[in-house]
Design a protein around this motif. Structure first.
Motif, mmCIF file in Angstrom:
data_model
loop_
_atom_site.group_PDB
_atom_site.id
_atom_site.type_symbol
_atom_site.label_atom_id
_atom_site.label_comp_id
_atom_site.label_asym_id
_atom_site.label_seq_id
_atom_site.Cartn_x
_atom_site.Cartn_y
_atom_site.Cartn_z
ATOM 1 N N VAL A 165 5.791 15.721 0.025
ATOM 2 C CA VAL A 165 5.325 16.062 1.367
ATOM 3 C C VAL A 165 5.773 14.988 2.342
ATOM 4 O O VAL A 165 5.847 13.808 1.994
ATOM 5 N N PHE A 166 6.098 15.424 3.548
ATOM 6 C CA PHE A 166 6.393 14.513 4.645
ATOM 7 C C PHE A 166 5.146 14.468 5.518
ATOM 8 O O PHE A 166 4.638 15.505 5.934
ATOM 9 N N THR A 167 4.650 13.288 5.760
ATOM 10 C CA THR A 167 3.418 13.169 6.518
ATOM 11 C C THR A 167 3.463 11.907 7.358
ATOM 12 O O THR A 167 4.371 11.090 7.233
ATOM 13 N N LYS A 174 8.463 13.640 11.864
ATOM 14 C CA LYS A 174 8.558 14.298 10.557
ATOM 15 C C LYS A 174 9.464 15.515 10.615
ATOM 16 O O LYS A 174 10.389 15.659 9.813
ATOM 17 N N SER A 175 9.175 16.417 11.536
ATOM 18 C CA SER A 175 9.946 17.655 11.621
ATOM 19 C C SER A 175 11.391 17.384 12.024
ATOM 20 O O SER A 175 12.318 18.040 11.550
ATOM 21 N N LEU A 178 13.242 16.337 8.909
ATOM 22 C CA LEU A 178 13.505 17.480 8.036
ATOM 23 C C LEU A 178 14.588 18.389 8.611
ATOM 24 O O LEU A 178 15.380 18.962 7.866
ATOM 25 N N ASN A 179 14.644 18.510 9.923
ATOM 26 C CA ASN A 179 15.707 19.306 10.542
ATOM 27 C C ASN A 179 17.083 18.689 10.291
ATOM 28 O O ASN A 179 18.077 19.399 10.169
ATOM 29 N N LEU A 187 12.643 23.463 12.416
ATOM 30 C CA LEU A 187 11.221 23.216 12.621
ATOM 31 C C LEU A 187 10.962 22.774 14.052
ATOM 32 O O LEU A 187 11.759 22.066 14.664
ATOM 33 N N THR A 189 9.614 20.760 17.226
ATOM 34 C CA THR A 189 9.297 19.369 17.532
ATOM 35 C C THR A 189 8.679 19.325 18.918
ATOM 36 O O THR A 189 8.740 20.288 19.678
ATOM 37 N N THR A 203 3.353 21.244 13.717
ATOM 38 C CA THR A 203 3.315 21.947 12.442
ATOM 39 C C THR A 203 1.970 22.649 12.307
ATOM 40 O O THR A 203 0.936 22.007 12.262
ATOM 41 N N ASP A 218 6.574 19.963 5.105
ATOM 42 C CA ASP A 218 6.221 19.331 6.380
ATOM 43 C C ASP A 218 4.744 19.617 6.597
ATOM 44 O O ASP A 218 4.276 20.734 6.350
ATOM 45 N N THR A 219 3.992 18.631 7.047
ATOM 46 C CA THR A 219 2.549 18.817 7.180
ATOM 47 C C THR A 219 2.079 18.442 8.574
ATOM 48 O O THR A 219 2.731 17.660 9.275
#
Length: 299
Positions: A165-167, A174-175, A178-179, A187, A189, A203, A218-219
């Motif tokens: 998990v990304f937190t 985070k997003s 991940l993008n 995701l 932002t 998110t 993504d959390t």
């Protein structure tokens, strides 16, 4: 009956991945009576006649861990995103989350974002602190240039055969990260609130996404974090360096506060343990005991 892992929960439906196929399911009615709520990450037994028809989760298999914030089960590792600026870098907040991960036996990794927005002097100061965390067992990703192909590949190399998990703090990126790892995710932002120095939550739900032979989530972020899943008695065991150095304390149950011949306090004085780690430890103990910490003014 089949087995699989819940990768998405939305509006009462649970998408279960089994042998690289996705099945839409609902929880059986008796789950509510048993006060059981399926979580993303749960391994489950389910039945479904086809991928196009809704099936049912029959049983949730034993969880190896369960995060409260965010509510995800069976996590192997968590990438904690910390921002160099906007929101400001905080070792206190980082320690809070790493303590939480330690309590769940989840490997913590740390990724520093927005390094291109700070001076070399500030970057070196933050990097020096993070080098200490790497020394005590937390892999660090702190590129001076944001999102280089090399650093993205290094993060991806940690994914295979793991649920990650990304937190981290809201608005830390985070997003965005991940993008860069997978642009197809697209995701959402958000900009930082200048008045509050924190981001807006983007998110809205939790989902595990297949990436590089692993599952990645993504959390929702947070603007503050209490001390979760720990007591004043167990706090001491959530510091890897305290566990190791504390073996040389005079007393086996040493809490590293007032006890004589404390190896941890000696290590702090000698500069072997970072002062902020110990200062935060004392603050967290006070919070857990519902005692407001008292700070004496230096003369």
């Amino acid at each position: 009956m089949q087995t699989g892992q819940i990768i998405r929960a939305l509006s009462g439906f649970y998408d279960v991945q089994s042998e690289h196929k996705i099945y839409r399911t609902r929880a059986r009615g008796n789950f509510r009576k048993r006060k059981i709520t399926p979580l993303v990450g749960d391994f489950v037994e389910f039945e479904s006649e086809s991928q196009t028809e809704s099936g049912y989760i029959l049983e949730i298999l034993e969880r190896k861990n369960e995060m409260i914030r965010p509510p995800v089960a069976n996590i192997d590792q968590a990438v904690v995103i910390v921002s160099a600026v906007e929101p400001d870098f905080s070792l206190n907040l980082l320690d809070r989350f790493l303590i939480y991960l330690e309590s769940l036996n989840i490997q913590g990794l740390v990724y520093l974002t927005k390094t291109d927005m700070i001076s070399d002097e500030k970057y070196q100061a933050i990097k020096q602190s993070l080098d200490y965390y790497e020394k005590v067992g937390y892999p660090i990703f702190a590129p001076r240039t944001a999102f280089t192909p090399e650093i993205i590949q290094a993060i991806e190399d940690t994914f295979p055969d793991k649920t990650t998990v990304f937190t981290g703090q809201t608005g830390a990126g985070k997003s965005t990260l991940l993008n860069h790892i997978d642009p197809k995710l697209n995701l959402a932002t958000a900009e930082i609130s200048q008045s509050l120095n924190r981001g807006k939550h983007t998110t809205r739900h939790i989902e595990l996404i297949p990436l590089n032979d692993g599952l990645v989530g993504d959390t929702p972020g947070f603007s503050s974090l209490g001390i979760l899943n720990v007591t004043s008695e167990t706090l001491v065991s959530r510091y890897p360096e305290f566990r190791e150095i504390g073996q040389d304390c005079k007393f086996r149950t040493c809490q590293h506060v007032m006890e004589p011949k404390c190896a941890v306090k000696a290590a702090v004085d000698a500069g072997e343990i970072m002062q902020s780690r110990y200062t935060n430890y004392l603050q967290f103990r006070a919070e857990l005991k519902d005692i407001r910490p008292v700070y004496k003014k230096s003369k």
